[in-house]
Design an enzyme around this catalytic site. Structure first.
Site, PDB file in Angstrom:
ATOM      1  CG  ASP A  74      10.150 -46.649 -14.390  1.00 31.82           C
ATOM      2  OD1 ASP A  74       9.697 -45.500 -14.222  1.00 31.82           O
ATOM      3  OD2 ASP A  74       9.430 -47.620 -14.693  1.00 31.82           O
ATOM      4  CG  HIS A 123       6.334 -44.593 -14.061  1.00 32.35           C
ATOM      5  ND1 HIS A 123       7.119 -45.576 -14.638  1.00 32.35           N
ATOM      6  CD2 HIS A 123       5.178 -44.605 -14.753  1.00 32.35           C
ATOM      7  CE1 HIS A 123       6.456 -46.150 -15.625  1.00 32.35           C
ATOM      8  NE2 HIS A 123       5.262 -45.581 -15.712  1.00 32.35           N
ATOM      9  CB  SER A 146       3.579 -48.010 -16.934  1.00 29.79           C
ATOM     10  OG  SER A 146       4.243 -47.201 -17.866  1.00 29.79           O
TER      11      SER A 146
END
Length: 768
Positions: free
Chosen positions: A143, A205, A546
């Site tokens: 990520d 994220h 996600s």
């Protein structure tokens, strides 16, 4: 250096090619070369391989990544002329340009039936194993990096990682601990924040996904005062490792492959990747090739289905060795209500909830698109320049524009900079009833398509339309829940229609999870807060596949902690065959249009973690089965790409798509077939139920309700006398005499039912 054997490995670009503009322009290529044979111990093999790789390069400083575990080759910066020269060297196999992939962007443990406070599991879970969720398991994420000091990664009370762990954590002690055991960066190009060599998270994220999968228990979590409660990951006792391979929007294929390669070598048990691109044959798909190598070594992989829904066949990450995860809603809304001047109100959502009195004044209501400026209807950057919206509430349509840069948060920022008092974000028909509770920077409400249509009608018919936005806070128990998110990508799979994809759905809408404290959430804080040095929020609410993917990664870690000897295929089967197919009200799971979803949206259904830990039967597979499956799709050369070794498909038992021992069934009748002849599909199940005394009997049940199609299971009962015993059966599908001969699709399921368990497999039957 040892002898080398030619391995027919090649990859082609996946999404966006970086093509050299001139003969002297350096471009990153992934170069595949002969693997060493015989394989020596890993340290020696890795050293020998890198020396071999460097022998291909014209000078030092060109090597970007050297691959050792899931690929035989390297990434290097080369000119096209150098690649031509390199291709003539002994041991060269193929060289392809860099490609780009995309990121697929609290209450969920309780929604999924897990105990958020203890982080262990419900009493039922302790009854069949007693271990805390994820104990002894290493969850690794590829990520944007991680915020290491966030309380979600506190190592208090965590035991040391398993002895097999070989990775490292570049933050060092005491930042790294028994929770966050690994953190490395594989970024080959600088990030905007200049942290490409550090695994620190500049985008948020990666911190969000890591805490969703395996975050520690954190009391008092909230976002802008909303969704308050206990934040905890799906596997709070699992160890976490982060491999930084993405910036805030994209990830390069060579970096992804390096991350997977390192994760496998480090000893990861579960790999979670909220990354995807467009559908490609598996031998051309870097992620498919890399994860095949991971699964061969016993690593479970979960990947995002993609955010290109509700379009048909938009699903990505379609390979059968992956768990492909769709996204659905929870029973929580963060309500903001649009009240029109005519007295009619419509509920929407926004995480930003300023204190507005019900007696507050109405504001003029205007539609941004009325100006006729390019992308004004989307409230794109600069589209409201010169337009009088000061003090007004602005209607903005949902959509990100042709370049994908008009985000939902940006729309509000554009309205605010133009002097607007608020924003109503309006769904189009494709978004239907799906709404998102974003941390907007201005008073806002995201409303569904029905509300948007009514509001637009009011604006077009009223002489002086007005509105105000009121805020209702966090609402629990909303329905229908779960329902499918509009953005969640759909099947059928383009690459293997004989395998149902996606596999499963999990929470992916309005998910609260950890966020780097330095990244602003919502509007700028007041000056008094800045002067007082008050920290910003450490959590955020975002949506996407996600977000659903790490839910499933954490649940896979939960299952593996209870069954450490289970294969990745067995864990995937347990998750799929125990999934819920109805919502909390007992109705079929609905899609964004509030009609029943099909299997191409939900996969096997909505994940049920407690049942997944004790499924009764599993559909297991060995990695060699995937090679037989691939030989049914591709040439020997292309199969060799995925397998990383020479494969002669003429010497391999070919397994047709529908015959792979998958937990779901997809039958596609071709026009040239005799439709009155049954199609026969064979499956094998393994008994993993904990009690067999003296035997366990499962009875077949078929849930197909269609007059044109018949489905039968033979034998109709399976008897198991011991744990791990396997039994095979056949599923027969045929079109009834006189049935509709046109194109048609029928979906349902068959179940194996015992006194204790129900093992459900979805089945899709297509007539083209």
């Amino acid at each position: 250096m040892g002898s080398f054997k030619l391995s027919l490995l090649c990859l082609v670009p996946f999404l966006l090619l970086a093509v050299a503009a001139g003969g002297d322009t350096l471009t990153t290529f992934i170069v595949h070369v002969q693997p060493p044979e015989p394989e020596e111990n890993q340290q020696t093999a890795g050293s020998d391989r890198e020396a071999w790789y460097r022998s291909f390069l014209p000078e030092d400083g060109r090597l970007v990544h050297a691959y050792n575990h899931v690929a035989s080759g390297f990434a290097a910066r080369l000119t096209p002329e150098e690649v031509d020269a390199l291709s003539a060297m002994p041991g060269f196999v193929a060289a392809v340009p860099e490609e780009t992939y995309e990121l697929q962007t609290t209450h969920t443990p309780l929604f999924l039936g897990l105990d958020a406070q203890r982080g262990g599991g419900s009493p039922a879970s302790h009854g069949h194993g007693g271990s805390e969720r994820g104990a002894g398991v290493i969850v690794c994420l590829l990520d944007t990096g991680i915020s290491p000091t966030h309380p979600s990664f506190d190592g208090d009370g965590m035991p040391p990682p398993p002895a097999k762990w070989k990775g490292r954590c570049d933050f060092g002690v005491p930042v790294c601990n028994n929770k966050l055991i690994g953190a490395r960066s594989f970024m080959s190009v600088p990030t905007a924040a200049g942290n490409s060599s550090s695994p620190v998270d500049d985008a948020g994220h990666g911190t969000h996904t890591a805490s969703t999968a395996a975050g520690a228990v954190v009391q008092g979590a909230q976002v802008l005062g909303q969704a308050a409660g206990v934040a905890v990951g799906m596997a709070p006792r699992a160890h976490v490792a982060m491999y930084k391979v993405c910036n805030d929007t994209s990830c390069l294929s060579s970096d992804i492959l390096a991350g997977v390669d390192a994760a496998v070598g480090d000893g990861c048990d579960v790999i979670s990747m909220s990354i995807g691109g467009v559908s490609k044959p598996f031998f051309r798909d870097t992620i498919a090739v890399g994860t095949f190598g991971a699964v061969e070594k016993g690593v479970f992989v979960a990947l995002a289905a993609g955010n290109r829904g509700p379009n048909a066949s938009s699903v990505t990450n379609e390979a059968p060795w992956m768990l492909t995860v769709a996204a659905s809603t929870m029973d929580r809304s963060i309500r903001s209500t649009v009240r029109l001047g005519n007295g009619v109100s419509f509920h929407g959502e926004s995480a930003y909830q300023p204190d507005v009195s019900a007696s507050a004044a109405f504001h003029p209501l205007v539609y941004a698109g009325a100006s006729g400026r390019p992308y004004a209807e989307l409230c794109g950057n600069g589209s409201l320049d010169g337009v009088d919206v000061r003090g007004k509430i602005v209607l903005c349509k949902y959509g990100s524009g042709p370049d994908g840069n008009i985000t939902r948060i940006l729309k509000g920022a554009v309205v605010r900079s133009a002097g607007g008092a608020g924003m109503v974000l309006m769904n189009g028909f494709p978004q239907g009833y799906s709404t998102l509770a974003d941390a907007h920077v201005i008073p806002a409400s995201h409303v569904d398509y029905a509300a948007a249509s009514a509001i637009m009608s009011y604006v077009q018919s009223a002489a002086s339309p007005t509105a105000k936005i009121l805020f209702g806070g966090t609402i629990l128990g909303t329905s229908p829940a779960p329902s499918m998110a509009f953005f969640s990508s759909r099947g059928p799979s383009l690459q293997n229609p004989g395998i149902l994809k996606p596999d499963i759905t999990g929470p992916g809408v309005n998910v609260l999870a950890a966020w780097p404290p330095q990244l602003q959430v919502g509007p700028p804080p007041p000056a008094s807060a800045v002067l007082a040095g008050q920290p910003g929020p450490t959590f955020n609410i975002i949506s996407g596949t996600s977000m659903s993917t790490p839910h499933l990664s954490g649940i896979a870690a939960f299952v593996k902690s209870k069954h450490p000897d289970w294969s990745p295929a067995a864990i995937r089967s347990a998750i799929m065959t125990t999934a819920d197919v109805t919502d909390r009200a007992g109705n079929a799971i609905r899609n964004e249009q509030r009609v029943a979803s099909d299997l191409f949206a939900t996969g096997a259904g909505h994940v049920n973690p407690e049942k997944a830990a004790d499924p009764g039967l599993v559909y297991d597979m060995a990695p060699s089965d995937y090679v037989g499956f691939l030989c049914g799709l591709y040439s020997s050369q292309n199969v060799s790409v995925v397998a990383r070794r020479r494969v002669d498909c003429s010497a391999v038992t070919v397994i047709p798509e529908s015959m792979l021992n998958y937990p779901s069934v997809s039958v596609v009748f071709q026009p040239t077939w005799n439709w009155s002849t049954p199609v026969v599909v064979e499956r094998t199940v393994k008994n993993v139920g904990e009690e067999v005394s003296p035997s366990s009997v499962y009875y077949a049940a078929v849930d197909i309700f269609d007059d044109d199609v018949a489905v039968a299971v033979f034998p109709s009962e399976l008897v198991f006398s011991e744990v791990n015993q396997e039994q095979s059966f056949k599923v027969m599908v045929w079109r009834r005499h006189g049935g509709n001969k046109g194109a048609k699709m029928v979906q349902g399921a068959f179940r194996w039912v015992s006194d204790t368990y129900t093992v459900r497999s979805p089945i899709s039957i297509s007539f083209t």
